[in-house]
Design an enzyme around this catalytic site. Structure first.
Site, PDB file in Angstrom:
ATOM      1  N   GLU A 188     -11.339   0.174  -9.518  1.00 38.75           N
ATOM      2  CA  GLU A 188     -12.397  -0.213  -8.418  1.00 38.75           C
ATOM      3  C   GLU A 188     -13.481   0.718  -8.892  1.00 38.75           C
ATOM      4  OE1 GLU A 188     -11.266  -0.401  -4.246  1.00 38.75           O
ATOM      5  OE2 GLU A 188     -13.317   0.640  -3.817  1.00 38.75           O
ATOM      6  N   HIS A 227     -11.766  -7.160  -2.375  1.00 36.22           N
ATOM      7  CA  HIS A 227     -11.049  -6.630  -1.407  1.00 36.22           C
ATOM      8  C   HIS A 227     -11.467  -7.011   0.133  1.00 36.22           C
ATOM      9  CE1 HIS A 227      -8.293  -3.578  -3.459  1.00 36.22           C
ATOM     10  NE2 HIS A 227      -8.852  -4.114  -4.271  1.00 36.22           N
ATOM     11  N   THR A 267      -5.528  -8.493   6.927  1.00 34.44           N
ATOM     12  CA  THR A 267      -6.026  -8.737   8.515  1.00 34.44           C
ATOM     13  C   THR A 267      -5.519 -10.038   9.033  1.00 34.44           C
ATOM     14  OG1 THR A 267      -7.665  -7.004   8.246  1.00 34.44           O
ATOM     15  CG2 THR A 267      -7.550  -8.688  10.121  1.00 34.44           C
ATOM     16  N   SER A 322     -11.024  -8.983   2.048  1.00 29.30           N
ATOM     17  CA  SER A 322     -11.353 -10.432   2.293  1.00 29.30           C
ATOM     18  C   SER A 322     -10.522 -11.361   3.222  1.00 29.30           C
ATOM     19  CB  SER A 322     -11.352 -11.176   0.654  1.00 29.30           C
ATOM     20  OG  SER A 322     -12.629 -10.563   0.194  1.00 29.30           O
ATOM     21  N   SER A 323     -10.152 -10.932   4.317  1.00 24.84           N
ATOM     22  CA  SER A 323      -9.612 -11.789   5.335  1.00 24.84           C
ATOM     23  C   SER A 323     -10.778 -12.220   6.021  1.00 24.84           C
ATOM     24  CB  SER A 323      -8.808 -10.912   6.538  1.00 24.84           C
ATOM     25  OG  SER A 323      -7.657 -10.747   6.021  1.00 24.84           O
ATOM     26  N   ASP A 363      -1.155  -1.545  -3.966  1.00 20.52           N
ATOM     27  CA  ASP A 363      -2.505  -1.672  -3.464  1.00 20.52           C
ATOM     28  C   ASP A 363      -3.062  -0.099  -3.311  1.00 20.52           C
ATOM     29  OD1 ASP A 363      -4.709  -2.669  -2.533  1.00 20.52           O
ATOM     30  OD2 ASP A 363      -3.936  -3.273  -0.471  1.00 20.52           O
ATOM     31  N   SER A 381       0.815  -1.118   0.029  1.00 19.52           N
ATOM     32  CA  SER A 381      -0.042  -0.088   0.210  1.00 19.52           C
ATOM     33  C   SER A 381       0.946   1.259  -0.020  1.00 19.52           C
ATOM     34  CB  SER A 381      -0.982  -0.135   1.176  1.00 19.52           C
ATOM     35  OG  SER A 381      -0.027   0.274   2.155  1.00 19.52           O
ATOM     36  N   HIS A 391     -12.487  -3.170   4.642  1.00 17.34           N
ATOM     37  CA  HIS A 391     -10.910  -2.980   5.101  1.00 17.34           C
ATOM     38  C   HIS A 391     -10.916  -3.300   6.655  1.00 17.34           C
ATOM     39  CE1 HIS A 391     -10.336  -1.259   1.070  1.00 17.34           C
ATOM     40  NE2 HIS A 391      -9.771  -2.235   1.050  1.00 17.34           N
ATOM     41  N   ASN A 436      -7.712 -10.111  -1.842  1.00 18.34           N
ATOM     42  CA  ASN A 436      -6.902  -9.603  -1.003  1.00 18.34           C
ATOM     43  C   ASN A 436      -6.866  -9.875   0.560  1.00 18.34           C
ATOM     44  OD1 ASN A 436      -6.340  -8.103  -3.368  1.00 18.34           O
ATOM     45  ND2 ASN A 436      -6.813  -5.974  -2.389  1.00 18.34           N
TER      46      ASN A 436
END
Ligand SMILES: [Zn+2]
Length: 336
Positions: free
Chosen positions: A142, A223, A269, A225-226, A83, A50, A189, A266
């Site tokens: 995006e 995104h 986390t 997507s933990s 990112d 990032s 996020h 992505n």
């Protein structure tokens, strides 16, 4: 193997019907964790930084660590991806540093906080596509706005505030010519994505499926997507942490996405949780220790375990040796 363009890795993933995890990094241990997991599972990898990571590592440290990864793991195709680029200038500087893929997030204005207009988004994304494709570099855009804030980036809204409109997604792809499209379907996020296990009301997989039907040849990106597994939260809290109860995106929902055009997922986390839990454990159990390796090593191992698990769950495991890298100059020719 040199660094490869993300477009090639995602095209191969589409052919094979699998997804590829994109893991965020800030330091050497995280890059090592990803590369060891990739070697163990024979996976192609997307490593992403990032703006915050680039500032933390002064860019050049990160670039050279990535080059070390490529040198030490020659059998693994590696993508180096930016990112959430906030402006054309940020994407341009990443390309100059040697990134092989960039995200232009024009869903927000340059401050990385304020939702922008469709026209603005098309304009900046189109500009990045032109300068990136001339060098064979991949572009992710995006449409719609993700929830939450991470690394100071994000509108801080609920994940459902700006869910992607499928008609707009079609128009956006047509007008920008990008390679991969991040969509907003209710994810956020950070660690606090959902206050209970997500349902069809809070995680809009039906929107994703609709977009894939309309854009069957576009690589979709999930995104935020933990999965934020409870066992990783528990380790942190067991050793003095104070995480509030939270839910992420269940792996089976991601797998449903992969069946419906998702090629890049992505994850940040989960790795942060794994590392922090491992470090807290060492501090709690061995307060006499003070060598950074005593806690960095278990932290690295904990992250490696999570990454290897995701690589297997996303289906990228076993695919590292499927293809030879296409040079960026050749990619540039193909875009022309
Ligand atoms: Zn994101």
């Amino acid at each position: 193997m040199p660094l490869v363009a993300m477009r090639q890795v995602l095209d191969e993933a589409a052919k094979g019907g699998y997804g590829v995890g994109a893991f965020n990094v800030n330091n050497m241990e995280q890059i090592q964790a990803i590369m060891e997991a990739a070697r163990a599972t024979k996976s192609p990898v997307i490593i992403q930084a990032s703006r915050g990571a680039r500032a933390y590592s002064q860019d050049r440290f990160l670039v050279h660590l990535m080059l070390a990864a490529v040198e030490l793991y020659p059998e693994i195709p590696v993508v180096m991806h930016l990112d959430h680029g906030n402006s054309v200038a940020t994407c341009k500087s990443a390309i100059e540093q040697g990134f092989t893929s960039v995200m232009m997030d024009g869903s927000l204005t340059e401050d990385g906080k304020t939702p922008s207009t469709f026209e603005y988004n098309v304009k900046v994304t189109r500009e990045v596509v032109e300068l990136a494709h001339a060098k064979g570099v991949t572009v992710e855009g995006e449409i719609g706005t993700l929830g939450g804030v991470e690394d100071g980036h994000g509108a801080g809204v609920s994940g459902l505030a700006h869910v992607t409109d499928p008609d707009q997604a079609v128009e956006f792809v047509k007008q920008t010519g990008l390679d991969a499209l991040a969509i907003a379907i209710g994810t956020s996020h950070g660690a606090y994505k959902f206050t209970s296990k997500p349902t069809g009301e809070t995680l809009k997989m039906n929107v994703l499926i609709e977009i894939h039907k309309r854009l069957p040849n576009v690589h979709l990106v999930m995104h935020g997507s933990s999965s934020v597994p409870k066992e990783l939260q528990d380790v942190i809290n067991q050793y003095g942490g104070k995480l509030k109860p939270t839910w992420g995106v269940p792996v089976e929902e991601i797998q449903l996405g992969i069946k419906n055009g998702v090629r890049k997922i992505n994850v940040d986390t989960d790795n942060r949780l794994a590392m922090t839990g491992a470090i807290r454990k060492v501090f709690a159990e061995s307060p006499e220790k003070f060598d950074p390796r005593d806690y960095n090593k278990p932290a690295r191992e904990a992250m490696q375990k999570v990454v290897a698990q995701r690589m297997t769950q996303f289906g990228q495991a076993g695919h590292a040796g499927d293809y030879q890298p296409i040079a960026l100059s050749e990619m540039a020719k193909r875009y022309r």
